[in-house]
Scaffold this active site. Structure first.
Site, mmCIF file in Angstrom:
data_model
loop_
_atom_site.group_PDB
_atom_site.id
_atom_site.type_symbol
_atom_site.label_atom_id
_atom_site.label_comp_id
_atom_site.label_asym_id
_atom_site.label_seq_id
_atom_site.Cartn_x
_atom_site.Cartn_y
_atom_site.Cartn_z
ATOM 1 N N THR A 155 -4.345 -10.076 15.779
ATOM 2 C CA THR A 155 -5.123 -9.200 14.892
ATOM 3 C C THR A 155 -4.535 -9.242 13.478
ATOM 4 O O THR A 155 -3.322 -9.296 13.310
ATOM 5 C CB THR A 155 -5.090 -7.759 15.440
ATOM 6 O OG1 THR A 155 -5.847 -7.728 16.644
ATOM 7 C CG2 THR A 155 -5.667 -6.768 14.462
ATOM 8 N N ASP A 166 -17.076 -0.440 4.541
ATOM 9 C CA ASP A 166 -15.835 0.302 4.285
ATOM 10 C C ASP A 166 -15.613 0.409 2.775
ATOM 11 O O ASP A 166 -16.414 -0.086 1.973
ATOM 12 C CB ASP A 166 -14.644 -0.345 5.017
ATOM 13 C CG ASP A 166 -14.209 -1.662 4.393
ATOM 14 O OD1 ASP A 166 -15.027 -2.304 3.706
ATOM 15 O OD2 ASP A 166 -13.048 -2.054 4.591
ATOM 16 N N ASP A 214 -13.818 -0.955 0.506
ATOM 17 C CA ASP A 214 -13.719 -2.087 -0.429
ATOM 18 C C ASP A 214 -14.631 -3.249 -0.056
ATOM 19 O O ASP A 214 -14.575 -4.306 -0.670
ATOM 20 C CB ASP A 214 -12.262 -2.561 -0.584
ATOM 21 C CG ASP A 214 -11.691 -3.191 0.677
ATOM 22 O OD1 ASP A 214 -12.114 -2.795 1.785
ATOM 23 O OD2 ASP A 214 -10.812 -4.063 0.576
ATOM 24 N N SER A 237 -8.691 0.305 0.376
ATOM 25 C CA SER A 237 -9.565 0.038 1.521
ATOM 26 C C SER A 237 -10.125 1.346 2.076
ATOM 27 O O SER A 237 -10.815 2.063 1.376
ATOM 28 C CB SER A 237 -8.808 -0.760 2.584
ATOM 29 O OG SER A 237 -9.686 -1.144 3.615
ATOM 30 N N HIS A 238 -9.792 1.690 3.340
ATOM 31 C CA HIS A 238 -10.348 2.905 3.945
ATOM 32 C C HIS A 238 -9.305 4.024 4.035
ATOM 33 O O HIS A 238 -9.516 5.014 4.722
ATOM 34 C CB HIS A 238 -10.892 2.589 5.339
ATOM 35 C CG HIS A 238 -9.826 2.086 6.272
ATOM 36 N ND1 HIS A 238 -9.397 0.775 6.244
ATOM 37 C CD2 HIS A 238 -9.084 2.708 7.209
ATOM 38 C CE1 HIS A 238 -8.439 0.626 7.148
ATOM 39 N NE2 HIS A 238 -8.237 1.769 7.755
ATOM 40 N N HIS A 257 -13.844 -7.020 10.281
ATOM 41 C CA HIS A 257 -13.741 -8.178 9.379
ATOM 42 C C HIS A 257 -14.460 -9.366 10.034
ATOM 43 O O HIS A 257 -14.148 -9.714 11.168
ATOM 44 C CB HIS A 257 -12.274 -8.561 9.146
ATOM 45 C CG HIS A 257 -11.475 -7.535 8.407
ATOM 46 N ND1 HIS A 257 -11.401 -7.493 7.036
ATOM 47 C CD2 HIS A 257 -10.721 -6.501 8.848
ATOM 48 C CE1 HIS A 257 -10.631 -6.494 6.659
ATOM 49 N NE2 HIS A 257 -10.204 -5.872 7.742
ATOM 50 N N ARG A 270 0.824 -1.201 0.000
ATOM 51 C CA ARG A 270 0.000 0.000 0.000
ATOM 52 C C ARG A 270 0.862 1.256 0.000
ATOM 53 O O ARG A 270 1.856 1.316 0.724
ATOM 54 C CB ARG A 270 -0.886 -0.007 1.250
ATOM 55 C CG ARG A 270 -2.045 0.932 1.198
ATOM 56 C CD ARG A 270 -3.113 0.628 2.207
ATOM 57 N NE ARG A 270 -2.829 -0.502 3.071
ATOM 58 C CZ ARG A 270 -2.540 -0.373 4.358
ATOM 59 N NH1 ARG A 270 -2.441 0.802 4.917
ATOM 60 N NH2 ARG A 270 -2.341 -1.442 5.088
ATOM 61 N N ASP A 308 -15.034 -5.246 2.685
ATOM 62 C CA ASP A 308 -14.760 -6.444 3.490
ATOM 63 C C ASP A 308 -15.064 -6.239 4.976
ATOM 64 O O ASP A 308 -14.857 -7.129 5.783
ATOM 65 C CB ASP A 308 -13.334 -6.986 3.268
ATOM 66 C CG ASP A 308 -12.243 -5.956 3.530
ATOM 67 O OD1 ASP A 308 -12.539 -4.896 4.100
ATOM 68 O OD2 ASP A 308 -11.086 -6.223 3.143
ATOM 69 N N ARG A 309 -15.581 -5.029 5.343
ATOM 70 C CA ARG A 309 -15.916 -4.782 6.756
ATOM 71 C C ARG A 309 -17.325 -4.217 6.886
ATOM 72 O O ARG A 309 -17.804 -3.502 6.017
ATOM 73 C CB ARG A 309 -14.910 -3.803 7.390
ATOM 74 C CG ARG A 309 -13.510 -4.401 7.467
ATOM 75 C CD ARG A 309 -12.570 -3.551 8.282
ATOM 76 N NE ARG A 309 -12.347 -2.263 7.674
ATOM 77 C CZ ARG A 309 -12.386 -1.099 8.340
ATOM 78 N NH1 ARG A 309 -12.682 -1.067 9.620
ATOM 79 N NH2 ARG A 309 -12.140 0.021 7.711
ATOM 80 N N GLU A 347 -12.937 -9.939 13.864
ATOM 81 C CA GLU A 347 -12.007 -9.076 14.598
ATOM 82 C C GLU A 347 -12.629 -7.709 14.807
ATOM 83 O O GLU A 347 -13.541 -7.296 14.091
ATOM 84 C CB GLU A 347 -10.638 -9.004 13.924
ATOM 85 C CG GLU A 347 -10.614 -8.544 12.506
ATOM 86 C CD GLU A 347 -9.185 -8.447 11.968
ATOM 87 O OE1 GLU A 347 -8.253 -8.299 12.762
ATOM 88 O OE2 GLU A 347 -9.023 -8.496 10.746
ATOM 89 N N MET A 348 -12.086 -7.002 15.777
ATOM 90 C CA MET A 348 -12.656 -5.748 16.259
ATOM 91 C C MET A 348 -12.785 -4.709 15.149
ATOM 92 O O MET A 348 -13.649 -3.847 15.198
ATOM 93 C CB MET A 348 -11.747 -5.230 17.392
ATOM 94 C CG MET A 348 -12.317 -4.108 18.202
ATOM 95 S SD MET A 348 -13.826 -4.614 19.039
ATOM 96 C CE MET A 348 -14.601 -3.026 19.245
ATOM 97 N N LYS A 392 -4.121 -6.385 -2.315
ATOM 98 C CA LYS A 392 -4.318 -7.523 -1.415
ATOM 99 C C LYS A 392 -4.173 -8.763 -2.286
ATOM 100 O O LYS A 392 -4.764 -8.826 -3.367
ATOM 101 C CB LYS A 392 -5.710 -7.482 -0.785
ATOM 102 C CG LYS A 392 -5.876 -6.350 0.225
ATOM 103 C CD LYS A 392 -7.270 -6.335 0.848
ATOM 104 C CE LYS A 392 -7.371 -5.220 1.882
ATOM 105 N NZ LYS A 392 -8.745 -5.078 2.416
#
Length: 458
Positions: free
Chosen positions: A301, A237, A239, A103-104, A324, A15, A241-242, A320-321, A113
């Site tokens: 994580t 988000d 892309d 992503s974000h 995801h 990235r 995935d969240r 996960e927090m 990815k």
């Protein structure tokens, strides 16, 4: 040909800033390295896709040229959400894909990815790509280029499996990210009434940032729920995935509490199944999972670590927090915000008052994620390594070191871990009440102040 900056090769992905650290030339070299690694793993074709960022088309073209120059075929699925790229890799039987996404991150960022032969590339595997470029260790060939539209197969796969018990009336906020092209269609096909917020895909993100982990980005959903007859809010988000979830009264249901609902649902059908959660998640999860007949597994994580743990343990659901969520039951084990949203609605459609069900999930007093900024890359990892050796926490029941320091007390926990993406220490605190929370924060303040001059965020 210059080797791309080492700073763009992160723990879970590649990235950088477009035109500066991430150029078309860098993308082509990365493509050649990925293609060459694919040859080693006996991969014949790689699926590529991109999110809604303005730099996507140019980077996909350069990346594809690189992959093909290494003798690997490219199947371009165009503008898709990240989970649709993963789905395409399964559907088209390549088990290999590269998603061009920031992503974000802010609009001037983009990245990759990567998955090869079913393995999400992370850590050493990503560093090995850079090494390949440095050594010009490339295979040669002429791969083919094809395109494929995956959207219909993806939507059909979800709607054929997930059935709502009644019509749901929902708000969907895509923050102008790429899920805006697919989420409203998906939820309408599932029979929902959908109120759209910022669902036109715009890589400049003119309204708010597409990151549901930050409360300020959920204010539009909260307002829409207050002003309309919608019963629940979903946010995605950049892309896809969240997932972010908001109840009718404006309460944000953070992902570790979402996982409680998903775990209870899966465990009804699969008693004894393992459920994975990351070190940032609430301490109320483990007892909840056990109560519902499951086996809790705490993990580092990071989406790539969690995917590896799912393979290793055979867990059927994980989360996960950061938002995801991974379903292995009825799905493929990758993180998919749109699918998680559909699974959530499947459960919520069975009750008359979904907000009541969500708000009743166990809760405690906690801080959001706090970031302690360090001077430079690597300082965060050094500090955590030092604290793992020397830090003393009075009154603690247990110190867990699988990912930083998670210190468990009888009435709460504190966490300090090194971020794998930026030079910060990530901190989080949770307790049964405010007094306990302040005491635990005080313990960490003392330990951190003795080890660093950096300004503490709490």
């Amino acid at each position: 040909m210059h080797t791309p900056s080492k700073d763009i090769f992160k723990a879970y992905d590649i990235r950088g800033v477009v035109g500066k650290t991430l150029t078309a030339e860098a993308a082509e070299l990365i493509g050649r390295a990925i293609g060459s690694e694919a040859q080693v793993r006996n991969v014949k074709a790689i699926v590529v896709g991109r999110d809604g960022r303005l730099s996507g088309p140019e980077l996909v073209e350069a990346l594809s040229n690189g992959i093909r120059a290494a003798g690997i075929d490219v199947i371009d699925v165009g503008r898709v959400a990240t989970p649709m790229l993963y789905f395409a890799a399964y559907k088209l039987e390549t088990l290999s894909g590269v998603m061009v996404t920031g992503s974000h991150n802010p609009p001037d960022y983009n990245g990759f990815k990567m998955m090869l032969a079913g393995e999400t590339l992370a850590g050493d595997a990503i560093q090995a790509l850079r090494q390949r470029i440095k050594e010009k260790n490339f295979s040669e060939g002429e791969g083919r280029y094809d395109t494929y539209d995956i959207a219909e197969a993806y939507l059909e796969r979800i709607t054929s499996d997930i059935k709502l018990s009644r019509q749901m009336n929902i708000v969907v906020d895509c923050g102008n990210g790429v899920p805006g092209a697919f989420a409203p269609v998906l939820f309408r096909r599932l029979g929902c009434r959908v109120r759209e917020l910022f669902c036109d895909v715009d890589g400049t993100f003119p309204n708010h940032h597409p990151d549901p982990a930050k409360p300020e980005n959920l204010q539009d959903v909260i307002e829409a729920l207050a002003k309309t007859d919608s019963e629940i809010g979903l946010a995605f988000d950049g892309d896809g995935d969240r997932l972010g979830v908001v109840t009718k009264d404006g309460t944000i249901i953070w992902p570790d509490r979402q996982l409680m609902l998903f775990a209870a649902d899966v465990l009804e059908r699969h008693p004894g199944a393992k459920v994975i959660y990351d070190v940032k998640s609430t301490r109320l999860l483990a007892p909840w999972i056990r109560e519902h007949g499951g086996e809790p597994v705490m993990c580092r994580t990071g989406h790539s670590f969690i995917k590896a743990a799912i393979k290793e343990t055979g867990a059927l659901v994980a989360g996960e927090m950061s938002g995801h969520v991974f379903f292995k039951e009825r799905w493929y084990g990758f993180d998919d915000g749109l699918y998680a949203g559909a699974r959530l609605l499947e459960v919520l459609s069975q009750v008359d008052n979904p907000s009541e069900l969500l708000n009743a999930l166990p809760n405690s007093v906690s801080t959001p994620e706090l970031n302690l900024k360090m001077a430079k890359e690597g300082d965060n990892h050094e500090l955590i390594a030092k604290l793992q050796e020397t830090a003393q926490f009075d009154g603690a029941d247990e110190v867990i070191t699988i990912d930083g320091l998670r210190v468990e007390y009888p009435d709460g926990f504190g966490l300090a871990r090194a971020s794998n993406t930026t030079p910060v220490i990530v901190l989080r605190f949770e307790a049964d009440n405010k007094d306990a929370l302040e005491r635990i924060k005080g313990d960490f303040r003392k330990v951190l102040a003795s080890a660093t001059d950096a300004k503490l965020p709490f």
